[in-house]
Design an enzyme around this catalytic site. Structure first.
Site, short mmCIF file in Angstrom:
data_model
loop_
_atom_site.label_atom_id
_atom_site.label_comp_id
_atom_site.label_asym_id
_atom_site.label_seq_id
_atom_site.Cartn_x
_atom_site.Cartn_y
_atom_site.Cartn_z
CG ASP B 14 1.25 5.32 -3.53
OD1 ASP B 14 0.34 5.95 -2.95
OD2 ASP B 14 2.08 4.62 -2.92
CG HIS B 207 5.38 4.96 1.07
ND1 HIS B 207 4.72 6.12 0.76
CD2 HIS B 207 4.74 3.98 0.38
CE1 HIS B 207 3.72 5.87 -0.08
NE2 HIS B 207 3.71 4.57 -0.32
CB CYS B 238 2.80 9.63 4.06
SG CYS B 238 1.74 8.77 5.23
CG ASN B 247 5.46 5.56 -3.58
OD1 ASN B 247 4.94 4.52 -3.20
ND2 ASN B 247 4.74 6.61 -3.95
#
Lengths: 299, 299
Positions: B14, B207, B238, B247
């Site tokens: 991620d 997040h 993002c 995150n």
């Protein structure tokens, strides 16, 4: 019934005091006016301490002289000894916030006092303030940890709170000056202070130095605390961690609380606008999350 | 008895997926090795999705082929359809994390599926994974808000959780993909998922886009959740808020939990060192607070 959480804006004092930039009196007054336009009704607008120790607050008398007193804002002056208190009264502060210190080493270096000496100084100064008819609040600084010696005994915090209550303090803040608090510890120290000083209202003052700022706000609000210090933009930093972020950011606190259904009376869009204006005035980016990410859902 | 909280490191997936930098396979493997040296035992090491949609994960088969399998780490592969599942099995993933989506608009744009279609796809793929003897977990993405349409109905999240349980998912994460969650909502959604899917273990994926990341971790841990996703350095960002943080940072989560007396099994100093190494590899600063402020008390 919507629960109300009051934010005390500390940007003009705790924020600017530790920022590398030097704002003029006019810029500080513009900052204050913008905060008022965003709905701020209670704010630390200056500090009456040694100009040698805290040069960025040397102009606090001029700032107080320039305040627009037609506005409903309560302007708080910070003081930590009799000289400061007298100067704050002279400046017509609406409220005086007295600084106690819970850490021996930090107290010695920051204000030349031990925790007990800071409490005795409060007991000495309180009558002056109360006789002047000025509301008296206090902040216990480094209540969660001392940058020089580490952990701060919860018994010291409790003892200071008890003496503050006896001195006539109406509202007491626990200050996490250096970002050492965890939400679990917030809960514990709130419980202890309530036990030892049941008659004072509680306020909490958190720094986001290690990312736990809003977690600590959440823990405090869940523990029933209704007043939270915050600085627009999250300015403030910490002289002991030069690259670290500062106070919890007003706009981040407001976003989290309002999204969860609390009422703060503040205008999020105007706060974000003020944070962006502040970036220009300070000449560097500010730390708040909302000034970068914007609100969700978008405005 | 010290309570144990397990951190699932999601930086290599991620984190890197949304970072502007392009790491080579060797750099990714070094990142993974450094995380293992810091004590990470469970990690999202890659994603088996369309290389067109997520170009930064196109090399996941090569990363999985290069993993040091003598280490005890469980390497998780992310998938969201049958092709991805088959590729993840072929890559010898130790665990497959299937992505459900709670937001209609986000789902359409991110994976071309509605929430219901993503759940049906999971039901279709689960037997493949379970018959291969691979542990199956799932993440409900945008479980707290959709960047296009705002709030996400808690009933949708509950329904997806129920269907995930029926499909044989052992562990389910609620993903706050865009930083829309508040700790109060975390509590509510955890309660709802427990009601509708009482047999799955819960994991949370936050997040820090709007600063409430650690507040949400605190709320989840207090609600009894024992597994938290985090990325070293807080990388991730993002795509819908380009300047926003990513995150929750592994080192920030670990600092808060360990200071409060929990055990994570991770080495904070090595995590901070890895975050600093990452800044060099990525060519830009990372967002974690601990990488700037250091631990308190100083390690």
């Amino acid at each position: 019934m919507t629960r109300r959480i009051d934010i005390v804006e500390v940007g003009p004092r705790d924020g600017l005091q530790n920022d590398p930039a030097n704002l003029s009196v006019d810029q500080k007054l513009e900052f204050i006016a913008r905060l008022e336009a965003a709905g701020v009704r209670r704010m630390e607008s200056g500090s009456f301490v040694s100009p040698k120790a805290v040069p960025k607050m040397a102009d606090s008398p001029a700032v107080f002289a320039g305040l627009d007193r037609t506005k409903p804002t309560r302007h708080i002056a910070l003081a930590l000894n009799e000289t400061g208190v007298r100067r704050a009264i002279e400046a017509k502060a609406d409220e005086i916030n007295f600084v106690l210190v819970a850490g021996e080493a930090f107290g010695r270096r920051n204000q030349g006092m031990s925790p007990q000496e800071s409490a005795d100084m409060l007991s000495h100064c309180a009558p002056l303030i109360l006789e002047a008819g000025i509301p008296l609040s206090a902040t216990i600084s480094v209540a969660f940890g001392d940058p020089y010696t580490g952990d701060v005994d919860i018994a010291v915090v409790g003892g200071l709170a008890a003496q503050a209550q006896r001195a006539g303090v109406a509202e007491l803040a626990l200050g996490d000056t250096i970002g050492a608090a965890t939400p679990w510890d917030v809960r514990k120290r709130i419980d202890r202070v309530r036990m030892e000083a049941p008659d004072v209202f509680l306020r909490m003052h958190f720094h986001d130095t290690r990312g736990a700022g809003l977690a600590n706000v959440f823990a405090a609000v869940e523990a029933g605390v209704d007043v939270i210090d915050a600085s627009c933009g999250g300015i403030g930093g910490c002289p002991f961690a030069p690259a670290a972020t500062g106070n919890v950011a007003t706009e981040d606190v407001v976003w989290m609380l309002e999204r969860a259904g609390f009422e703060t009376g503040l205008d999020l869009a105007r706060l974000i606008e003020t944070a962006k204006w502040l970036e220009g005035a300070l000449g560097h980016p500010v730390a708040s999350a909302l000034s970068r990410a914007g609100a969700f859902p978008a405005g």
